[in-house]
Design a protein around this motif. Structure first.
Motif, PDB file in Angstrom:
ATOM      1  N   ASP A   8     -20.106 -41.590 -28.799  1.00 48.44           N
ATOM      2  CA  ASP A   8     -19.566 -42.280 -29.967  1.00 48.44           C
ATOM      3  C   ASP A   8     -18.084 -41.973 -30.120  1.00 48.44           C
ATOM      4  N   GLY A   9     -17.309 -42.997 -30.378  1.00 47.75           N
ATOM      5  CA  GLY A   9     -15.873 -42.823 -30.561  1.00 47.75           C
ATOM      6  C   GLY A   9     -15.073 -43.064 -29.298  1.00 47.75           C
ATOM      7  N   VAL A  10     -15.728 -43.151 -28.146  1.00 46.37           N
ATOM      8  CA  VAL A  10     -15.052 -43.457 -26.886  1.00 46.37           C
ATOM      9  C   VAL A  10     -15.204 -44.950 -26.631  1.00 46.37           C
ATOM     10  N   SER A  11     -14.081 -45.658 -26.571  1.00 49.39           N
ATOM     11  CA  SER A  11     -14.155 -47.113 -26.400  1.00 49.39           C
ATOM     12  C   SER A  11     -14.063 -47.538 -24.946  1.00 49.39           C
ATOM     13  N   ALA A  12     -13.438 -46.729 -24.100  1.00 42.70           N
ATOM     14  CA  ALA A  12     -13.325 -47.108 -22.688  1.00 42.70           C
ATOM     15  C   ALA A  12     -13.059 -45.880 -21.836  1.00 42.70           C
ATOM     16  N   VAL A  13     -13.612 -45.894 -20.620  1.00 47.15           N
ATOM     17  CA  VAL A  13     -13.357 -44.832 -19.641  1.00 47.15           C
ATOM     18  C   VAL A  13     -13.138 -45.495 -18.290  1.00 47.15           C
ATOM     19  N   ASP A  14     -12.021 -45.164 -17.645  1.00 45.16           N
ATOM     20  CA  ASP A  14     -11.710 -45.705 -16.332  1.00 45.16           C
ATOM     21  C   ASP A  14     -11.471 -44.567 -15.355  1.00 45.16           C
ATOM     22  N   VAL A  15     -11.789 -44.804 -14.088  1.00 48.57           N
ATOM     23  CA  VAL A  15     -11.513 -43.853 -13.025  1.00 48.57           C
ATOM     24  C   VAL A  15     -10.407 -44.431 -12.167  1.00 48.57           C
ATOM     25  N   ALA A  16      -9.363 -43.641 -11.958  1.00 50.57           N
ATOM     26  CA  ALA A  16      -8.209 -44.109 -11.198  1.00 50.57           C
ATOM     27  C   ALA A  16      -7.960 -43.209 -10.007  1.00 50.57           C
ATOM     28  N   GLY A  17      -7.359 -43.797  -8.972  1.00 49.13           N
ATOM     29  CA  GLY A  17      -6.968 -43.044  -7.790  1.00 49.13           C
ATOM     30  C   GLY A  17      -8.108 -42.264  -7.182  1.00 49.13           C
ATOM     31  N   PRO A  18      -7.845 -41.022  -6.782  1.00 48.74           N
ATOM     32  CA  PRO A  18      -8.885 -40.231  -6.104  1.00 48.74           C
ATOM     33  C   PRO A  18      -9.923 -39.628  -7.042  1.00 48.74           C
ATOM     34  N   GLY A  19      -9.746 -39.838  -8.371  1.00 48.48           N
ATOM     35  CA  GLY A  19     -10.734 -39.271  -9.287  1.00 48.48           C
ATOM     36  C   GLY A  19     -10.207 -38.894 -10.651  1.00 48.48           C
ATOM     37  N   GLU A  79     -16.873 -40.935 -11.324  1.00 52.36           N
ATOM     38  CA  GLU A  79     -17.618 -42.085 -11.857  1.00 52.36           C
ATOM     39  C   GLU A  79     -18.871 -41.616 -12.598  1.00 52.36           C
ATOM     40  N   GLU A  80     -19.486 -40.572 -12.097  1.00 58.21           N
ATOM     41  CA  GLU A  80     -20.679 -40.039 -12.744  1.00 58.21           C
ATOM     42  C   GLU A  80     -20.335 -39.441 -14.110  1.00 58.21           C
ATOM     43  N   ILE A  81     -19.220 -38.723 -14.176  1.00 56.78           N
ATOM     44  CA  ILE A  81     -18.766 -38.164 -15.455  1.00 56.78           C
ATOM     45  C   ILE A  81     -18.377 -39.283 -16.419  1.00 56.78           C
ATOM     46  N   ALA A  82     -17.675 -40.288 -15.878  1.00 54.00           N
ATOM     47  CA  ALA A  82     -17.238 -41.412 -16.707  1.00 54.00           C
ATOM     48  C   ALA A  82     -18.428 -42.128 -17.337  1.00 54.00           C
ATOM     49  N   ALA A  83     -19.514 -42.262 -16.590  1.00 55.32           N
ATOM     50  CA  ALA A  83     -20.705 -42.933 -17.124  1.00 55.32           C
ATOM     51  C   ALA A  83     -21.236 -42.185 -18.343  1.00 55.32           C
ATOM     52  N   GLY A  84     -21.204 -40.872 -18.291  1.00 53.11           N
ATOM     53  CA  GLY A  84     -21.655 -40.079 -19.431  1.00 53.11           C
ATOM     54  C   GLY A  84     -20.730 -40.225 -20.623  1.00 53.11           C
ATOM     55  N   LEU A  85     -19.405 -40.260 -20.356  1.00 55.30           N
ATOM     56  CA  LEU A  85     -18.435 -40.382 -21.443  1.00 55.30           C
ATOM     57  C   LEU A  85     -18.555 -41.722 -22.153  1.00 55.30           C
TER      58      LEU A  85
END
Length: 552
Positions: free
Chosen positions: A76-87, A66-72
């Motif tokens: 620019d150019g990244v429209s969505a980031v989701d965290v699934a399952g154990p990571g 989740e911490e990495i996803a927040a940075g992603l």
């Protein structure tokens, strides 16, 4: 955004997140896994980097993800980031970021996908190396196709590659060949341990035509020596010509006999003697290869003074190293598994690193099938199926592609009826037709006034375009993996996947306007994508030694 750029961004975010936890992991781009999700609904890219690093960092994998996803999400150019399952981290790019790849590919041309895995490294790739006693059989043909393709891939990754052919022109097999030629000329039966087939009488006739003197009035042993010298040279020439016609040429043709006549064998044995790995026993000279992992010691000089089989290997390997080759690869048939330990022991004894300075690739068998039944004999060779049999049946392109598209670890059955078809059931036709279609689309576009004067990556927003761009983005990593794993079949299979995605896109999207519709950036942008696909298919086919036709 291409995978390399995304990997670099992801690496920076991971290092930063780890730093906030008081850790400073030493990571490179190779440590950052980035894969295409099997289910495209999960995004364009996925990474398990959080799960990979969580334990060393003492972190909860999902919380770290989740911490990495927040940075992603801030990139620019990244429209969505989701965290699934154990990571698992699933990343979706916006259309503009994904679509920009089409323009980049066209602008880079044949350099798109080129890497630096072996930049500046001198590589000696030895393959085929059939005895000059007959036409190349189908097993050697597989190595011709795979070896040449692997050389192309190594070069694409920056390697300085020398293609080398080792002629086993020293020893008993050459004596049998000479006796067979002589017997054919004299009208005698083929010697019990000799070679048969139409090619023997053909070579014998050519020896007579080439020899300026009168063979009838010289002793038999001198006759045999003439047939040996001239016959081997003629067979050598036939093998070279067959390989050239198959699109395979070598930089070096190395003769085993030269090692024995030049004293290279004696020098190699002396080198090992100086290193303390040679001893005498029962009147013979031995290499203590068991000290380096071999299952038994090897005779280098027999008790009768003749050189043992491994002596040539010792001299040849040393010769390659003295020529400056840092990596030496040898391709051998399925019946040569027993050679690996002794050759690795030799490498270690000379102070080199087994499987790095020397690597042995073992390939499995090839069967040609017609009407569902294996071909057993060649009209010309009489005993085995040859290169000429394959080419006469399906042509060079289909023959090469059929031999390259399967892992060398697997046995291959080539259905000649399938590979001679001009239908999409034939894998090479399917890929070549996709390339020809890209060129046809480009020609039609020019007639309608569609050119590449405009480009708007955000217009590539259809599902088929997302899939196509994702596959195009994978090409550099496919080539790199093919080089690392010695697996040119990965490139061939990739071109099939790309061709399939292109055909589906072609059915869903138009490059040329309909009716009175004006030409717009939609059409121009799609032309960029069309031409990008054509470029990558062309490059991929080139890496496996197959042509990319403009029309079919």
């Amino acid at each position: 955004m291409n995978p390399a750029d995304l990997s670099a961004v992801l690496l920076a975010i991971v290092v930063d997140a780890a730093g906030r936890r008081g850790a400073t992991p030493e990571l490179t781009l190779d440590d950052v896994p980035l894969e295409r999700p099997r289910n495209r609904e999960h995004g364009d890219w996925a990474s398990n980097i959080a799960m990979k690093l969580a334990k060393p960092l003492g972190a909860n994998p999902r919380e770290f993800a989740e911490e990495i996803a927040a940075g992603l999400r801030e990139v620019d150019g990244v429209s969505a980031v989701d965290v699934a399952g154990p990571g698992f981290i699933n990343i979706t790019l916006d259309a503009a970021a994904a679509g920009a790849l089409a323009k980049r590919i066209v602008e880079e041309g044949a350099d798109y996908g080129r890497g630096d895995l072996y930049a500046g490294i001198r590589i000696n790739l030895e393959f085929v190396s059939a005895n000059p006693t007959g036409p190349i059989h189908i097993g050697g043909v597989r190595w011709a196709a795979v070896g040449d393709s692997l050389a192309r891939i190594f070069e694409f990754e920056g390697g300085l590659v020398t293609r080398e052919y080792y002629f086993n022109d020293h020893g008993a097999q050459i004596d049998r060949f000479a006796r067979s030629l002589l017997a054919s000329w004299l009208g005698e039966p083929t010697p019990e341990d000799g070679y048969g087939g139409e090619y023997i009488s053909d070579i014998a006739s050519r020896v007579i035509a080439a020899y300026p003197g009168d063979l009838f009035h010289i002793p038999r042993d001198e006759q045999q020596e003439v047939f040996r010298a001239v016959g081997v040279e003629l067979m050598f020439g036939d093998i070279k010509a067959s390989l050239h016609d198959f699109g395979v040429d070598f930089d070096v043709y190395f003769h085993e006999n030269d090692l024995h006549e030049s004293g290279a064998v004696d020098r190699a044995i002396q080198r090992l003697r100086d290193l303390g790995t040679i001893y005498e026993k029962d009147g013979a000279t031995w290499f203590r290869s068991t000290d380096f992992g071999d299952d038994k010691d090897r005779v280098v000089i027999k008790s009768d003074g003749e050189a043992g089989y491994i002596s040539g290997d010792l001299a040849y390997y040393l010769n390659k190293r003295e020529r400056g080759f840092e990596r030496n690869l040898i391709m051998l048939g399925a019946d040569h598994h027993g050679y690996v330990k002794r050759l690795m022991a030799m490498t270690a004894a000379f102070g080199d690193e087994p499987y790095v300075n020397l690597e042995i690739l073992i390939g499995q068998l090839v069967n040609l099938l017609r009407d569902g039944e294996p071909l057993r004999m060649s009209k010309r060779a009489g005993t085995v199926v040859t290169l000429e049999d394959l080419v006469e049946s399906v042509g060079v392109d289909a023959g090469r592609y059929a031999l390259v598209r399967s892992s060398i670890d697997s046995q291959v059955d080539i259905d000649l009826d399938l590979w001679s078809k001009s239908t999409n059931d034939n894998p090479v036709f399917y890929v070549q037709y996709a390339h020809a279609r890209t060129r046809s689309v480009a020609r039609n576009a020019a007639e309608f006034g569609v050119d590449r004067s405009g480009f708007d990556a955000s217009l590539l927003d259809h599902e088929t375009e997302s899939v196509l761009l994702g596959i195009l983005a994978e090409f550099p990593r496919v080539v790199r993996h093919a080089a690392e794993e010695r697996a040119p079949h990965r490139v061939a299979r990739y071109t099939e996947e790309l061709a399939g995605a292109y055909h589906r896109w072609y059915d869903a999207r138009r490059v040329t306007p309909l009716g009175d519709e004006p030409v717009s950036d939609v059409h121009r942008t799609r032309l960029w994508l069309n031409d990008a696909v054509g470029q990558v298919i062309r490059t991929g086919l080139g890496l496996v030694g197959v042509t990319a036709p403009e029309r079919m």
